[in-house]
Design a protein around this motif. Structure first.
Motif, PDB file in Angstrom:
ATOM      1  N   VAL A  65       0.841  -1.058   0.057  1.00 21.24           N
ATOM      2  CA  VAL A  65       0.051  -0.178  -0.094  1.00 21.24           C
ATOM      3  C   VAL A  65       0.815   1.221  -0.021  1.00 21.24           C
ATOM      4  O   VAL A  65       0.589   2.456  -0.731  1.00 21.24           O
ATOM      5  CB  VAL A  65      -0.759   0.111   1.379  1.00 21.24           C
ATOM      6  N   GLY A  66       1.953   1.452   0.978  1.00 18.23           N
ATOM      7  CA  GLY A  66       2.732   2.511   0.891  1.00 18.23           C
ATOM      8  C   GLY A  66       3.637   2.758  -0.173  1.00 18.23           C
ATOM      9  O   GLY A  66       3.929   3.922  -0.392  1.00 18.23           O
ATOM     10  N   LYS A  67       4.130   1.544  -0.845  1.00 17.06           N
ATOM     11  CA  LYS A  67       4.982   1.653  -1.960  1.00 17.06           C
ATOM     12  C   LYS A  67       6.293   2.695  -1.580  1.00 17.06           C
ATOM     13  O   LYS A  67       6.845   3.630  -2.306  1.00 17.06           O
ATOM     14  CB  LYS A  67       4.497   2.329  -3.239  1.00 17.06           C
ATOM     15  N   GLY A  68       6.690   2.814  -0.304  1.00 15.15           N
ATOM     16  CA  GLY A  68       7.909   3.353  -0.012  1.00 15.15           C
ATOM     17  C   GLY A  68       7.569   5.076   0.391  1.00 15.15           C
ATOM     18  O   GLY A  68       8.564   5.767   0.806  1.00 15.15           O
ATOM     19  N   ASN A  69       6.398   5.374   0.409  1.00 18.42           N
ATOM     20  CA  ASN A  69       6.184   6.719   0.957  1.00 18.42           C
ATOM     21  C   ASN A  69       6.384   6.997   2.220  1.00 18.42           C
ATOM     22  O   ASN A  69       5.985   6.156   2.960  1.00 18.42           O
ATOM     23  CB  ASN A  69       4.701   7.174   0.432  1.00 18.42           C
ATOM     24  N   PRO A  70       6.500   8.135   2.656  1.00 17.84           N
ATOM     25  CA  PRO A  70       6.389   8.584   4.161  1.00 17.84           C
ATOM     26  C   PRO A  70       5.312   8.204   4.637  1.00 17.84           C
ATOM     27  O   PRO A  70       4.113   8.276   4.080  1.00 17.84           O
ATOM     28  CB  PRO A  70       6.706  10.134   4.203  1.00 17.84           C
ATOM     29  N   PHE A  71       5.092   8.048   6.228  1.00 19.57           N
ATOM     30  CA  PHE A  71       3.913   7.468   6.757  1.00 19.57           C
ATOM     31  C   PHE A  71       3.820   7.990   8.186  1.00 19.57           C
ATOM     32  O   PHE A  71       4.971   8.520   8.698  1.00 19.57           O
ATOM     33  CB  PHE A  71       3.757   6.114   6.582  1.00 19.57           C
ATOM     34  N   VAL A  72       2.601   7.781   8.742  1.00 23.08           N
ATOM     35  CA  VAL A  72       2.720   8.214  10.331  1.00 23.08           C
ATOM     36  C   VAL A  72       1.683   6.862  10.625  1.00 23.08           C
ATOM     37  O   VAL A  72       0.586   6.693  10.285  1.00 23.08           O
ATOM     38  CB  VAL A  72       1.783   9.552  10.370  1.00 23.08           C
ATOM     39  N   VAL A  73       2.148   6.354  11.764  1.00 25.55           N
ATOM     40  CA  VAL A  73       1.677   5.189  12.334  1.00 25.55           C
ATOM     41  C   VAL A  73       0.694   5.882  13.647  1.00 25.55           C
ATOM     42  O   VAL A  73       1.390   6.348  14.567  1.00 25.55           O
ATOM     43  CB  VAL A  73       2.092   3.966  12.874  1.00 25.55           C
ATOM     44  N   SER A  74      -0.772   5.585  13.833  1.00 24.82           N
ATOM     45  CA  SER A  74      -1.229   6.202  14.888  1.00 24.82           C
ATOM     46  C   SER A  74      -1.928   5.334  15.685  1.00 24.82           C
ATOM     47  O   SER A  74      -2.744   4.421  14.900  1.00 24.82           O
ATOM     48  CB  SER A  74      -2.311   7.469  14.303  1.00 24.82           C
ATOM     49  N   GLY A  75      -1.965   5.476  17.158  1.00 21.85           N
ATOM     50  CA  GLY A  75      -2.734   4.556  17.777  1.00 21.85           C
ATOM     51  C   GLY A  75      -3.001   5.261  19.171  1.00 21.85           C
ATOM     52  O   GLY A  75      -2.249   5.308  20.063  1.00 21.85           O
ATOM     53  N   ARG A  76      -4.337   5.807  19.224  1.00 21.12           N
ATOM     54  CA  ARG A  76      -4.753   6.550  20.375  1.00 21.12           C
ATOM     55  C   ARG A  76      -3.890   7.425  20.639  1.00 21.12           C
ATOM     56  O   ARG A  76      -4.042   8.758  19.933  1.00 21.12           O
ATOM     57  CB  ARG A  76      -5.083   5.514  21.741  1.00 21.12           C
ATOM     58  N   ASN A  77      -2.943   7.666  21.475  1.00 20.51           N
ATOM     59  CA  ASN A  77      -2.242   8.847  22.046  1.00 20.51           C
ATOM     60  C   ASN A  77      -0.762   8.724  21.425  1.00 20.51           C
ATOM     61  O   ASN A  77       0.198   9.631  22.028  1.00 20.51           O
ATOM     62  CB  ASN A  77      -2.260   8.982  23.504  1.00 20.51           C
ATOM     63  N   VAL A  78      -0.307   7.915  20.720  1.00 20.28           N
ATOM     64  CA  VAL A  78       0.903   7.755  20.083  1.00 20.28           C
ATOM     65  C   VAL A  78       1.106   7.916  18.582  1.00 20.28           C
ATOM     66  O   VAL A  78       0.113   7.342  17.777  1.00 20.28           O
ATOM     67  CB  VAL A  78       1.669   6.273  20.754  1.00 20.28           C
ATOM     68  N   LYS A  79       2.075   8.418  18.226  1.00 18.44           N
ATOM     69  CA  LYS A  79       2.423   8.394  16.643  1.00 18.44           C
ATOM     70  C   LYS A  79       3.933   7.857  16.330  1.00 18.44           C
ATOM     71  O   LYS A  79       4.784   8.324  17.112  1.00 18.44           O
ATOM     72  CB  LYS A  79       2.088   9.646  16.146  1.00 18.44           C
ATOM     73  N   PHE A  80       4.092   7.494  15.268  1.00 23.11           N
ATOM     74  CA  PHE A  80       5.280   7.011  14.810  1.00 23.11           C
ATOM     75  C   PHE A  80       5.687   7.336  13.374  1.00 23.11           C
ATOM     76  O   PHE A  80       4.861   6.966  12.582  1.00 23.11           O
ATOM     77  CB  PHE A  80       5.502   5.427  15.150  1.00 23.11           C
ATOM     78  N   LYS A  81       6.564   7.676  13.185  1.00 22.68           N
ATOM     79  CA  LYS A  81       7.216   7.924  11.844  1.00 22.68           C
ATOM     80  C   LYS A  81       8.245   7.025  11.430  1.00 22.68           C
ATOM     81  O   LYS A  81       8.645   7.097  10.232  1.00 22.68           O
ATOM     82  CB  LYS A  81       7.355   9.664  11.381  1.00 22.68           C
ATOM     83  N   LYS A  82       8.681   5.981  12.093  1.00 27.31           N
ATOM     84  CA  LYS A  82       9.620   5.171  11.486  1.00 27.31           C
ATOM     85  C   LYS A  82       9.190   3.883  12.254  1.00 27.31           C
ATOM     86  O   LYS A  82       8.739   3.846  13.405  1.00 27.31           O
ATOM     87  CB  LYS A  82      10.942   5.643  12.073  1.00 27.31           C
ATOM     88  N   ILE A  83       9.331   2.673  11.631  1.00 31.36           N
ATOM     89  CA  ILE A  83       9.191   1.053  12.077  1.00 31.36           C
ATOM     90  C   ILE A  83      10.532   0.576  11.876  1.00 31.36           C
ATOM     91  O   ILE A  83      11.160   0.399  10.989  1.00 31.36           O
ATOM     92  CB  ILE A  83       8.231   0.751  11.224  1.00 31.36           C
ATOM     93  N   THR A 143      -8.076   0.378  17.457  1.00 31.28           N
ATOM     94  CA  THR A 143      -7.873   0.698  16.178  1.00 31.28           C
ATOM     95  C   THR A 143      -6.265   1.423  16.232  1.00 31.28           C
ATOM     96  O   THR A 143      -5.799   2.245  17.039  1.00 31.28           O
ATOM     97  CB  THR A 143      -8.726   1.824  15.521  1.00 31.28           C
ATOM     98  N   VAL A 144      -5.568   0.877  14.926  1.00 33.26           N
ATOM     99  CA  VAL A 144      -4.115   1.474  14.786  1.00 33.26           C
ATOM    100  C   VAL A 144      -4.197   1.773  13.596  1.00 33.26           C
ATOM    101  O   VAL A 144      -4.846   0.867  12.430  1.00 33.26           O
ATOM    102  CB  VAL A 144      -3.269   0.445  15.055  1.00 33.26           C
ATOM    103  N   THR A 145      -3.978   3.087  12.862  1.00 32.44           N
ATOM    104  CA  THR A 145      -3.924   3.346  11.519  1.00 32.44           C
ATOM    105  C   THR A 145      -2.503   3.746  10.927  1.00 32.44           C
ATOM    106  O   THR A 145      -1.627   4.190  11.577  1.00 32.44           O
ATOM    107  CB  THR A 145      -5.102   4.673  11.154  1.00 32.44           C
ATOM    108  N   VAL A 146      -2.366   3.684   9.623  1.00 34.73           N
ATOM    109  CA  VAL A 146      -1.183   4.080   8.967  1.00 34.73           C
ATOM    110  C   VAL A 146      -1.667   5.015   7.880  1.00 34.73           C
ATOM    111  O   VAL A 146      -2.514   4.525   7.063  1.00 34.73           O
ATOM    112  CB  VAL A 146      -0.392   2.984   8.327  1.00 34.73           C
ATOM    113  N   ASN A 147      -1.235   6.347   8.016  1.00 34.31           N
ATOM    114  CA  ASN A 147      -1.613   7.250   6.931  1.00 34.31           C
ATOM    115  C   ASN A 147      -0.385   7.505   6.211  1.00 34.31           C
ATOM    116  O   ASN A 147       0.739   7.788   6.678  1.00 34.31           O
ATOM    117  CB  ASN A 147      -2.000   8.377   7.556  1.00 34.31           C
ATOM    118  N   PHE A 148      -0.347   7.215   4.656  1.00 34.08           N
ATOM    119  CA  PHE A 148       0.765   7.628   3.992  1.00 34.08           C
ATOM    120  C   PHE A 148       0.678   9.052   3.318  1.00 34.08           C
ATOM    121  O   PHE A 148      -0.591   9.452   3.031  1.00 34.08           O
ATOM    122  CB  PHE A 148       0.830   6.431   2.791  1.00 34.08           C
ATOM    123  N   GLU A 149       1.571   9.668   3.040  1.00 38.90           N
ATOM    124  CA  GLU A 149       1.676  10.940   2.544  1.00 38.90           C
ATOM    125  C   GLU A 149       1.864  10.873   0.807  1.00 38.90           C
ATOM    126  O   GLU A 149       2.329   9.947   0.450  1.00 38.90           O
ATOM    127  CB  GLU A 149       2.938  11.840   2.954  1.00 38.90           C
TER     128      GLU A 149
END
Length: 276
Positions: A193-211, A270-276
């Motif tokens: 889905v991401g195809k290498g694009n930047p992303f933000v992982v969100s889960g309630r009160n936390v966010k991550f931009k790197k895995i 719910t945990v979401t990943v939003n790609f830019e």
């Protein structure tokens, strides 16, 4: 002699797990028994499936897996023995086998029909053990049951991909012993889905931009120990099973808390990943 594994929600306090082992040894003294887990949350089919699917492949082909989760015999909860991926699974037909793997179809399924020959108010001990020992001796599935075409299927929790392919909406499917939060978002889906694009992982009160690939990758070991951000560091990783996991480095749920409690994330959240 094959191996028999045990996965149950019996816990460690009561006699149940020990009694099952004793019954197996009473029939086959030389058999090898391996405990996968007796700490599955009571009647938690999804949790048990996650544990088993990540453990059974490490065992030799022909291993026999007894699953004691929600195993009481009822008109809607039959007992089955399944040959899947060259492993045997003995359990209730409550959907757990369908959750263990949705990518492979069982080679053979039988509905166990030896109940009229076994007096039982503890089916894991009385029925599942009999079937497991029969298979360990080289017996066939047809002797202990009637072949049926399919098992009960549960879809479980499946990630949703938004139509514009810019978001994955996933869920928490497991909390491990360290309190780390495992989601149903796989690395394979993430990359497709991401195809290498930047992303933000969100889960309630936390966010991550790197895995990260593993926990220690989040620590800068070039810094002196007293300058590093270690214990309590929040991070996202791809766990050994290939799923997105939100964690706290070297967390201890009994003292400093865990990812689950600190992030406010629990089963089905719910945990979401939003790609830019």
């Amino acid at each position: 002699m094959p191996i028999i594994t045990l996965t149950t929600d019996f816990g460690e306090k009561d006699h149940f797990a020990g009694a099952v082992k004793g019954a197996i040894y009473n029939e086959l003294e030389s058999i090898k028994i391996v405990d996968i887990s007796h700490s599955v949350s009571p009647f938690h089919i999804t949790e048990a499936a996650y544990i088993i699917q990540n453990a059974y492949r490490s065992f030799p082909k022909g291993t026999i897996h007894i699953i004691g989760i929600d195993s009481e015999l009822t008109p809607e909860n039959k007992h089955i023995a399944v040959l899947l991926d060259e492993h045997y699974f003995i359990c209730a037909d409550n959907g757990i086998v369908s959750l263990i793997t949705q990518e492979m179809k069982p080679k053979k399924i039988v509905e166990i029909n030896i109940h009229d020959r076994v007096i039982s108010d503890f089916p894991v001990l009385d029925v599942f053990v009999k079937v497991a020992c029969h298979l360990a001796r080289g017996g066939t599935l047809e002797v202990v049951g009637k072949e049926i075409p399919e098992i009960k299927k549960l879809k479980g929790l499946t990630p949703v991909v938004q139509e514009k392919q810019q978001q994955i909406i996933g869920n928490v499917i497991y909390i491990d012993n360290y309190g780390n939060v495992v989601t149903n978002i796989s690395k394979k889906l993430f990359e497709a889905v991401g195809k290498g694009n930047p992303f933000v992982v969100s889960g309630r009160n936390v966010k991550f931009k790197k895995i990260f690939a593993k926990y220690s990758d989040a620590i800068d070991f070039s810094l002196p120990p007293d300058k590093r951000e270690e214990d309590g560091k929040k991070l996202a990783i791809w766990n050994a099973s290939g799923y997105l996991e939100l964690a706290v480095y070297k967390s201890n749920p009994q003292t400093v808390g865990s990812a689950s409690t600190l992030f406010g994330l629990y089963y089905r959240d719910t945990v979401t990943v939003n790609f830019e």
